[in-house]
Design a protein around this motif. Structure first.
Motif, PDB file in Angstrom:
ATOM      1  N   GLU A  29       0.837  -1.211   0.000  1.00  0.00           N
ATOM      2  CA  GLU A  29       0.000   0.000   0.000  1.00  0.00           C
ATOM      3  C   GLU A  29       0.863   1.250   0.000  1.00  0.00           C
ATOM      4  O   GLU A  29       0.627   2.196  -0.760  1.00  0.00           O
ATOM      5  N   PHE A  30       1.890   1.269   0.868  1.00  0.00           N
ATOM      6  CA  PHE A  30       2.757   2.438   0.930  1.00  0.00           C
ATOM      7  C   PHE A  30       3.639   2.542  -0.306  1.00  0.00           C
ATOM      8  O   PHE A  30       4.023   3.647  -0.703  1.00  0.00           O
ATOM      9  N   PHE A  31       3.936   1.401  -0.951  1.00  0.00           N
ATOM     10  CA  PHE A  31       4.747   1.437  -2.170  1.00  0.00           C
ATOM     11  C   PHE A  31       4.078   2.301  -3.227  1.00  0.00           C
ATOM     12  O   PHE A  31       4.746   3.053  -3.949  1.00  0.00           O
ATOM     13  N   ARG A  32       2.761   2.214  -3.328  1.00  0.00           N
ATOM     14  CA  ARG A  32       2.040   3.015  -4.322  1.00  0.00           C
ATOM     15  C   ARG A  32       2.181   4.508  -4.024  1.00  0.00           C
ATOM     16  O   ARG A  32       2.327   5.322  -4.939  1.00  0.00           O
ATOM     17  N   VAL A  33       2.120   4.874  -2.739  1.00  0.00           N
ATOM     18  CA  VAL A  33       2.324   6.275  -2.364  1.00  0.00           C
ATOM     19  C   VAL A  33       3.747   6.702  -2.678  1.00  0.00           C
ATOM     20  O   VAL A  33       4.005   7.774  -3.236  1.00  0.00           O
ATOM     21  N   TRP A  34       4.689   5.842  -2.333  1.00  0.00           N
ATOM     22  CA  TRP A  34       6.120   6.145  -2.483  1.00  0.00           C
ATOM     23  C   TRP A  34       6.522   6.307  -3.937  1.00  0.00           C
ATOM     24  O   TRP A  34       7.242   7.251  -4.290  1.00  0.00           O
ATOM     25  N   ILE A  35       6.061   5.400  -4.805  1.00  0.00           N
ATOM     26  CA  ILE A  35       6.497   5.451  -6.194  1.00  0.00           C
ATOM     27  C   ILE A  35       5.922   6.676  -6.907  1.00  0.00           C
ATOM     28  O   ILE A  35       6.595   7.305  -7.728  1.00  0.00           O
ATOM     29  N   VAL A  36       4.688   7.055  -6.575  1.00  0.00           N
ATOM     30  CA  VAL A  36       4.117   8.277  -7.154  1.00  0.00           C
ATOM     31  C   VAL A  36       4.899   9.496  -6.682  1.00  0.00           C
ATOM     32  O   VAL A  36       5.225  10.397  -7.476  1.00  0.00           O
ATOM     33  N   ASN A  37       5.195   9.546  -5.394  1.00  0.00           N
ATOM     34  CA  ASN A  37       5.991  10.658  -4.862  1.00  0.00           C
ATOM     35  C   ASN A  37       7.345  10.745  -5.559  1.00  0.00           C
ATOM     36  O   ASN A  37       7.818  11.837  -5.919  1.00  0.00           O
TER      37      ASN A  37
END
Length: 409
Positions: free
Chosen positions: A34-42
């Motif tokens: 879940e956090f990977f999706r936030v991280w990669i967009v950032n």
């Protein structure tokens, strides 16, 4: 984002202890994917915008970790205004560019004055960052507050200025020894060299003690002058506790360095034994590059266990000895050995995946620390509700980023 109440929390909510103190284990409901999706967009947006997406990325990251951190089954909230974070970040960029221009155009006097002013204002930047961070944190409608005055902040910052005085003394001492070393014979020259090394050694020890004292002062001030509503924080650790943790950390660092040196020596001996006798220019260049990479790798490998150990021990010390007035306290059962092993595993996987395991590593470390803490409340949780703190500006937060402070901790 709220998760469903766990069975453990339900049992705690319905079971009052005989002393009227109820335990509430902290939970983290997030996950690596879940956090990977936030991280990669950032990451992608930060690259595309040449770094100017940073304040937006920081807010999204903070909101993710806050929103998945459950205290007594209620999530934290990060409520900072985006425009203030953007303004602080842009102002930081302007200040950095101004300093680079002064330094690269030969205006050394102005550049030195710029640095001196920045050092003098460092305590202000730190306090502004803490005020911004706590003022943007809510739990059950209660906003946290950092209420230390500027006089208190600068009084707590005395180790910074003490370390500066120490190194001014070192420079003056070495300048006094230099003429004697040039004019003396070999024997006296060696004697002066020993004296210079002793001076540097004492200065390093005093500087380390100042760094430890500064960390202690800032953590003590942050907790004791923080408020949850109208309830002040409670702080129990003493300076000696911090010194012992740092000494133990140096021991871990020395042990790691020794172990790595033994392994590296064996590897170098094997490489020399099997290396070809004739070496061309390309082989030499490759050997130099490999050596530099090996040095960087050695620094990471040797220092990572020590840094993880200090982080775990400090986390445990602080959360075992802080509370909210007399109505709540925290307990922490984090184990330094488990945390060090987790950090080492994460480091290896991050390197093997060229950095793409980083969000999973961050979630796993955050989860281990968060879920090791239990909040013990005397009476009802409603006692924590009180007056909200006024939110501060985002300049301190952006400037704090430049010296390595992390928004979500």
């Amino acid at each position: 984002m709220k998760s469903k109440p766990s069975a453990a929390v339900d049992r705690i909510d319905t079971r009052a202890t005989g002393t009227g103190i109820q335990p509430y284990p902290l939970e983290f409901s997030g996950s690596g994917p879940e956090f990977f999706r936030v991280w990669i967009v950032n990451l992608l947006l930060t690259i595309v915008t040449l770094g100017f997406y940073t304040p937006f990325a920081r807010k999204r990251t903070a909101q993710y970790f806050y929103g998945h951190t459950l205290v007594a089954n209620s999530p934290l909230e990060f409520t900072a205004q985006q425009r203030k974070m953007v303004f602080g970040f842009l102002l930081l960029v302007v200040l950095y560019v101004a300093f680079k221009l002064l330094a690269e155009t030969g205006q050394d006097t102005w550049a030195a004055l710029f640095l001196f002013t920045g050092a003098a204002l460092a305590p202000y930047f730190w306090a502004s960052a803490m005020r911004f961070r706590l003022g943007a944190t809510r739990w059950r409608g209660v906003r946290l507050q950092f209420a230390a005055g500027w006089g208190e902040v600068y009084k707590a910052s005395w180790p910074v200025f003490a370390a500066a005085v120490v190194w001014i003394g070192v420079v003056a001492s070495l300048q006094m020894l230099a003429p004697g070393a040039r004019a003396s014979g070999a024997g006296i020259g060696r004697h002066l060299l020993i004296v210079a090394l002793l001076v540097l050694g004492v200065a390093l020890i005093l500087t380390l003690l100042c760094v430890i004292r500064l960390e202690y002062n800032y953590k003590a001030l942050l907790v004791s002058r923080a408020y949850a509503g109208a309830q002040p924080g409670r702080w129990k650790p003493v300076y000696g506790d911090f010194v012992r943790i740092w000494l133990a950390t140096l021991g871990v660092l020395a042990g790691g360095a020794l172990a790595f040196a033994l392994v590296a020596s064996a590897a170098i001996a094997s490489g020399v034994a099997f290396a070809p006798a004739k070496r061309d220019g390309l082989a030499v260049v490759l050997a130099i590059v490999a050596g530099l990479l090996a040095i960087l790798f050695a620094i990471v490998v040797v220092t990572s266990p020590a840094r993880a150990y200090r982080e775990a021990r400090m986390f445990q010390l602080v959360w075992n000895n802080v509370g909210v007035s007399t109505i709540a306290r925290f307990k922490c059962n984090l184990r330094a050995r488990r945390y060090v092993l987790l950090r080492m595993k994460n480091m290896v996987l991050t390197m093997l995946t060229l950095g793409f395991y980083r969000p999973f590593a961050r979630v796993s470390e955050y989860r281990m620390k968060t879920e090791s803490v239990t909040l013990h409340v005397k009476g009802g949780l409603d006692q924590l509700v009180g007056m909200l703190a006024q939110q501060q500006d985002g300049l301190g937060d952006a400037l704090a980023d430049a010296v390595g402070l992390d928004l979500i901790g």
